[in-house]
Design an enzyme around this catalytic site. Structure first.
Site, short mmCIF file in Angstrom:
data_model
loop_
_atom_site.label_atom_id
_atom_site.label_comp_id
_atom_site.label_asym_id
_atom_site.label_seq_id
_atom_site.Cartn_x
_atom_site.Cartn_y
_atom_site.Cartn_z
N CYS A 17 29.39 4.26 32.06
CA CYS A 17 28.80 3.75 30.95
C CYS A 17 28.85 3.98 30.01
O CYS A 17 28.70 3.69 28.38
CB CYS A 17 26.94 4.42 31.33
SG CYS A 17 27.54 6.00 32.11
N TYR A 18 29.11 5.24 29.71
CA TYR A 18 30.41 5.98 28.33
C TYR A 18 31.85 5.96 28.33
O TYR A 18 32.15 7.31 28.51
CB TYR A 18 29.26 7.35 27.72
CG TYR A 18 28.12 7.27 28.19
CD1 TYR A 18 27.10 6.64 26.66
CD2 TYR A 18 27.41 7.90 28.84
CE1 TYR A 18 26.19 6.60 26.52
CE2 TYR A 18 25.72 7.85 28.82
CZ TYR A 18 24.80 6.67 26.98
OH TYR A 18 23.54 6.75 26.91
#
Ligand code: SF4
Ligand code: SF4
Lengths: 140, 299
Positions: free
Chosen positions: B137-138
């Site tokens: 997600c990051y």
């Protein structure tokens, strides 16, 4: 010395140091000034700085300054070798016991404002090392 | 005796008589306590000095692609990243990376977290450098960018230990100079350093915390702020003089305020040679036009 003699604090800045010329000697010998040098420096770029007191008649001092100016020198009459940034000074008083000449002192016991009288500064640089706020700096 | 409502009404209508704690002393000497209590509505107090527990939370907003910062530096000063993705905490006593500290004592400690906070409030452009291990997600693993306080979503100052009620005077009875958080102390008691706002001090004017407590609104470095908790090391129960003044450090306040509203003259990085860096912080209680709500109500 005459009764009409005065003492002035001066700073000379030599953009290109004329280190081979005995300028101070001429101030004493030709203009009969009493000279008290506080601080002098030649940088690696051969710029020169000199902070000194001169004592003599107004007229002799003026003639001496005219002489010094023939060497392409900038003369700062307020003699600010050590500058205090009034905005950065937080009036904390920490420097006062470290100032040997009393140039930095509590001016008013009620407000405890710390005054800086640059003409009394003997350029020891103690305040520059001690001031937590970085308010005092050297011009060179 | 006035009620809070009456005083607040007078503040709202612009009729309140406001004096600083400095001014009220002279006023009481001149007019007497009774008359002063009747005429004056608000007395403001203030402090200015090193507050070593100062820090701030900064939120940078998300980059594209996103990053969950796991190590970060602002102006080469390490910030704490063990928080949500782009929140960091900056502490004022953190030294700049590479500072020689006391390697050649006494060190100069020219720049640290307190100076970063001063530069932020002054609106300067600073560098953020951050690393990450990368996640689904990051995904971004590294970022280097420049920002000023206006670019941040939030910049919130927190001071878990502010406004010490009372404090010791520091002297040195040994035979060598020592370098301390109370400054440089010369041997044989040649100097004495103290840190208190004296008669202006908030908690010396409210020795039993009757008007200042959790929720009190304060003017913090020019911004509206709050007391959000008792301060760390708060110890109000210690020895007191017969008048109720604490004989030790006693009370502290935990304060918070919006750094975006602060004024740079009251947020100042400091360097104590041989010791370290900190932040000196204040509120403008000395100003005559001050409408600070950090108030001590007279009886
Ligand atoms: S130590 Fe620095 S800030 Fe404090 S009074 Fe002296 S010049 Fe001002
Ligand atoms: S340089 Fe020395 S004499 Fe001059 S103001 Fe600073 S401490 Fe005082």
């Amino acid at each position: 010395m005459n009764d009409d003699s005065v003492t002035k604090k001066l700073m000379f800045y030599f953009p290109k140091c004329e280190c081979d010329k005995p300028i101070i000697y001429h101030l004493v010998k030709d203009y009969h000034l009493i000279v008290n040098v506080f601080r002098a420096k030649v940088t690696p770029e051969e710029e020169g700085y000199l902070v000194l007191d001169v004592t003599g008649t107004e007229e002799a001092i003026q003639r001496a300054i005219d002489f010094v100016k023939t060497f392409n020198v900038t003369v700062n009459y307020s003699g600010k070798g050590v500058v205090r940034d009034e905005e950065r000074c937080a009036q904390c008083g920490y420097c006062v016991p470290y100032c040997p000449s009393g140039a930095l002192k509590i001016e008013d016991r009620a407000t405890r404002k710390v005054a800086y009288n640059e003409s009394e500064c003997i350029e020891c640089l103690a305040c520059i090392r001690i001031c937590p706020f970085g308010a005092c700096t050297s011009a060179f | 005796m006035k009620t809070y409502e009456q005083i607040n009404d007078r503040i709202e209508s612009g009729k309140a008589v406001v004096l600083t704690a400095d001014e009220i002393m002279d006023y009481v000497d001149k007019k007497g306590l009774k008359a002063a209590a009747k005429e004056v509505d608000v007395v403001t107090t203030a402090t200015f000095g090193p507050m070593c527990s100062s820090g701030c939370f900064l939120n940078f907003g998300h980059s594209k692609p996103k990053i969950r910062m796991s190590e970060a530096w602002v102006a080469d000063v390490l910030v704490y990243t063990g928080l949500a993705a782009v929140d960091v905490y900056l502490g004022c006593t953190q030294l700049r990376h590479g500072d020689p500290a006391n390697m050649y004592p006494p060190g100069e400690f020219r720049y640290g977290g307190g100076h970063v906070m001063e530069d932020l409030v002054a609106g300067k452009t600073l560098q953020l450098f951050a690393l990450s291990y990368g996640t689904d997600c990051y995904p971004l693993r590294e970022i280097r960018t420049y920002f000023s306080i206006q670019d941040l979503n939030q910049a919130i100052m927190v001071n878990p230990r502010n406004c010490y009620q009372n404090y010791n005077v520091a002297i040195n009875r040994s035979d060598r100079t020592i370098f301390t958080y109370m400054g440089r102390l010369e041997p044989d008691q040649k100097n004495a350093n103290y840190c208190s706002a004296g008669q202006l001090s908030p908690l010396l004017n409210d020795p039993f915390y009757e008007t200042i407590g959790v929720g009190t609104r304060v003017w913090l470095a020019g911004a509206h702020g709050h007391v959000y908790a008792e301060g760390t090391q708060h110890a109000g129960g210690g020895a007191r003089t017969p008048d109720g003044l604490p004989m030790g450090g006693a009370g502290t306040l935990a304060l918070t305020g919006d750094m975006k509203q602060m004024k740079k003259e009251f947020v100042r990085g400091v360097s104590f040679s041989g010791y370290g860096v900190s932040l000196a912080l204040g509120n403008p209680g000395r100003r005559r036009d001050d409408r600070s709500r950090l108030v001590v109500f007279l009886p």
